[in-house]
Motif scaffolding. Structure first.
Motif, PDB file in Angstrom:
ATOM      1  N   LEU A   1       0.747  -1.066   0.089  1.00 56.95           N
ATOM      2  CA  LEU A   1      -0.025  -0.076   0.066  1.00 56.95           C
ATOM      3  C   LEU A   1       0.772   1.208   0.132  1.00 56.95           C
ATOM      4  CD1 LEU A   1      -3.116   0.167   2.133  1.00 56.95           C
ATOM      5  CD2 LEU A   1      -2.251   1.996   1.019  1.00 56.95           C
ATOM      6  N   VAL A   2       0.825   1.967  -0.931  1.00 62.11           N
ATOM      7  CA  VAL A   2       1.880   3.166  -1.249  1.00 62.11           C
ATOM      8  C   VAL A   2       0.854   4.671  -1.035  1.00 62.11           C
ATOM      9  CG1 VAL A   2       3.281   4.340  -3.062  1.00 62.11           C
ATOM     10  CG2 VAL A   2       3.057   2.100  -2.963  1.00 62.11           C
ATOM     11  N   GLY A   3       1.233   5.124  -0.038  1.00 63.82           N
ATOM     12  CA  GLY A   3       0.686   6.347   0.373  1.00 63.82           C
ATOM     13  C   GLY A   3      -0.346   6.125   1.632  1.00 63.82           C
ATOM     14  N   ALA A   4       0.462   5.278   2.383  1.00 63.89           N
ATOM     15  CA  ALA A   4      -0.431   4.462   3.665  1.00 63.89           C
ATOM     16  C   ALA A   4      -0.163   5.462   5.016  1.00 63.89           C
ATOM     17  CB  ALA A   4       0.245   3.343   3.825  1.00 63.89           C
ATOM     18  N   SER A   5       0.665   6.735   4.835  1.00 69.46           N
ATOM     19  CA  SER A   5       0.705   7.423   5.975  1.00 69.46           C
ATOM     20  C   SER A   5      -0.464   8.374   6.468  1.00 69.46           C
ATOM     21  CB  SER A   5       1.784   8.411   5.759  1.00 69.46           C
ATOM     22  OG  SER A   5       1.652   9.351   4.755  1.00 69.46           O
ATOM     23  N   SER A   6      -1.312   8.507   5.905  1.00 68.82           N
ATOM     24  CA  SER A   6      -2.593   9.583   6.094  1.00 68.82           C
ATOM     25  C   SER A   6      -3.850   9.143   5.320  1.00 68.82           C
ATOM     26  CB  SER A   6      -2.204  10.810   6.302  1.00 68.82           C
ATOM     27  OG  SER A   6      -1.742  11.247   4.704  1.00 68.82           O
ATOM     28  N   GLY A   7      -4.979   9.712   5.756  1.00 68.31           N
ATOM     29  CA  GLY A   7      -5.940   9.669   5.088  1.00 68.31           C
ATOM     30  C   GLY A   7      -6.500   8.274   4.482  1.00 68.31           C
ATOM     31  N   ILE A   8      -7.004   8.135   3.142  1.00 71.08           N
ATOM     32  CA  ILE A   8      -7.723   6.763   2.763  1.00 71.08           C
ATOM     33  C   ILE A   8      -6.302   5.650   2.892  1.00 71.08           C
ATOM     34  CG2 ILE A   8      -8.505   5.643   0.641  1.00 71.08           C
ATOM     35  CD1 ILE A   8      -9.748   8.514  -0.056  1.00 71.08           C
ATOM     36  N   GLY A   9      -5.347   6.091   2.341  1.00 72.24           N
ATOM     37  CA  GLY A   9      -4.176   4.986   2.479  1.00 72.24           C
ATOM     38  C   GLY A   9      -3.968   4.457   3.840  1.00 72.24           C
ATOM     39  N   ALA A  10      -3.892   5.346   4.811  1.00 72.96           N
ATOM     40  CA  ALA A  10      -3.702   4.962   6.387  1.00 72.96           C
ATOM     41  C   ALA A  10      -4.929   4.213   6.723  1.00 72.96           C
ATOM     42  CB  ALA A  10      -3.516   6.109   7.036  1.00 72.96           C
ATOM     43  N   GLU A  11      -6.218   4.422   6.392  1.00 76.97           N
ATOM     44  CA  GLU A  11      -7.289   3.768   6.772  1.00 76.97           C
ATOM     45  C   GLU A  11      -7.447   2.288   6.034  1.00 76.97           C
ATOM     46  OE1 GLU A  11     -10.168   2.528   9.120  1.00 76.97           O
ATOM     47  OE2 GLU A  11      -8.890   4.262   9.381  1.00 76.97           O
ATOM     48  N   LEU A  12      -6.881   2.403   4.809  1.00 78.71           N
ATOM     49  CA  LEU A  12      -6.914   1.209   3.957  1.00 78.71           C
ATOM     50  C   LEU A  12      -5.922   0.237   4.826  1.00 78.71           C
ATOM     51  CD1 LEU A  12      -6.920   2.284   0.421  1.00 78.71           C
ATOM     52  CD2 LEU A  12      -8.760   0.891   1.195  1.00 78.71           C
ATOM     53  N   ALA A  13      -4.946   0.618   5.028  1.00 84.14           N
ATOM     54  CA  ALA A  13      -4.119  -0.247   5.741  1.00 84.14           C
ATOM     55  C   ALA A  13      -4.603  -0.639   6.988  1.00 84.14           C
ATOM     56  CB  ALA A  13      -2.854   0.446   5.943  1.00 84.14           C
ATOM     57  N   ARG A  14      -5.056   0.101   7.764  1.00 84.42           N
ATOM     58  CA  ARG A  14      -5.514  -0.123   9.244  1.00 84.42           C
ATOM     59  C   ARG A  14      -6.919  -1.293   9.009  1.00 84.42           C
ATOM     60  NH1 ARG A  14      -5.738   5.568  10.098  1.00 84.42           N
ATOM     61  NH2 ARG A  14      -4.006   6.119  11.325  1.00 84.42           N
TER      62      ARG A  14
END
Length: 286
Positions: free
Chosen positions: A46-59
């Motif tokens: 997951l690239v762009g995982a530090s905030s926003g949509i990307g972070a929530e996708l990771a969680r």
């Protein structure tokens, strides 16, 4: 896409002809991609995982039992998103550094044994009218939002093609549907991703790979916090991530949400240019 999930393992085990559903009548009515019924064991980059949509996708993926490699520039922020989860792998990455893509891909493959799904969610955004565009900023935005996708593909695609399975998900935007005022650089970049996703699907689906085009409406993030105009049907990152994983589980090609908003934009792009511009002047530029 998931070599460990039963439906996908069955697909990967078939012959090359059996993995080419494009010409079959079922494609006209069924899912355009292989549905993913369970995220458990799925190996995700997951690239762009530090905030926003990307972070929530990771969680959400980690909570569902997936193995997730989290990439963004700041390793400390990625550690916070991962929350010491045992299935998380921190892979710091500047998307503009070409060599870093292959280096991190090699690290992730060594840790996970492969990648089943690459999600590209990195983005840069600045609301601006045409006369406000700064050339260096515009170039940086387009390199981040578009050009770096090709570095991602160069790193991840060879292994997926060799296996005949895997998935690519590009997070674009409804800003790519039509030329919206204020999205002078961001919008054309997202339109390019929409076009690219269509090409990828035509090229890669016959080879057994899944391709997902993700077009969110307004989502409350650091990016949309820059807007000074009303944002209809704005959603939380949690709602956005849930919609994306649902779309992937159903095997959809385009995942757009919330539909009560995106449906209107889809209609808008079908209108003649003259009428479309009149509506812009009436409702968006007045």
């Amino acid at each position: 896409m998931n070599t460990q999930s039963k439906p996908l393992a069955k697909e990967a085990a078939g012959t090359a002809d059996e993995r080419v559903p494009i010409s079959r009548p079922a494609v006209l009515f069924g899912p355009m991609n292989q549905p993913v019924s369970d995220l458990r064991g799925l190996r995700i980059w997951l690239v762009g995982a530090s905030s926003g949509i990307g972070a929530e996708l990771a969680r959400q993926a980690l909570q569902a039992g997936a193995r997730v490699a989290l990439s963004a520039r700041r390793a400390d922020v990625l550690q916070e998103v991962a929350a010491a989860h045992k299935n998380a792998f921190i892979a710091p990455l500047d998307v503009l550094c070409h060599d870093a893509w292959r280096d991190q891909h090699a690290r992730i493959v060594e840790a996970f044994g492969g990648i089943d799904l690459l999600v590209f969610c990195a983005a840069k955004y600045r609301p601006e009218r045409t006369w406000e565009v700064q050339e260096d900023e515009a170039e940086h935005t387009l390199r981040t939002n578009v050009a770096s996708v090709y570095s991602a593909l160069g790193a991840a695609l060879p292994d997926m093609l060799a296996r005949g399975s895997g998935g690519i998900a590009l997070v674009a935007s409804v800003a790519g549907y039509v030329g919206l005022p204020g999205a002078t650089v961001y919008g054309p970049g997202k339109a390019a991703l929409i076009n690219l996703a269509e090409i990828l699907y035509s090229d890669l689906r016959p080879k057994g790979l899944n391709v997902y085009l993700i077009n969110p409406g307004f989502v409350k993030t650091d990016l949309t916090d820059k807007n000074d105009f009303p944002m209809p049907a704005i959603q939380t990152p949690q709602q956005a991530a849930t919609a994306i994983w649902r779309g992937i589980s159903e095997g959809r090609f385009e995942i757009h949400f919330p539909r009560r908003f995106t449906a209107w934009l889809k209609i808008l792009r079908l209108l003649p240019f003259r009428l479309r511009f009149m509506l812009f002047q009436r409702f968006m530029l007045s």
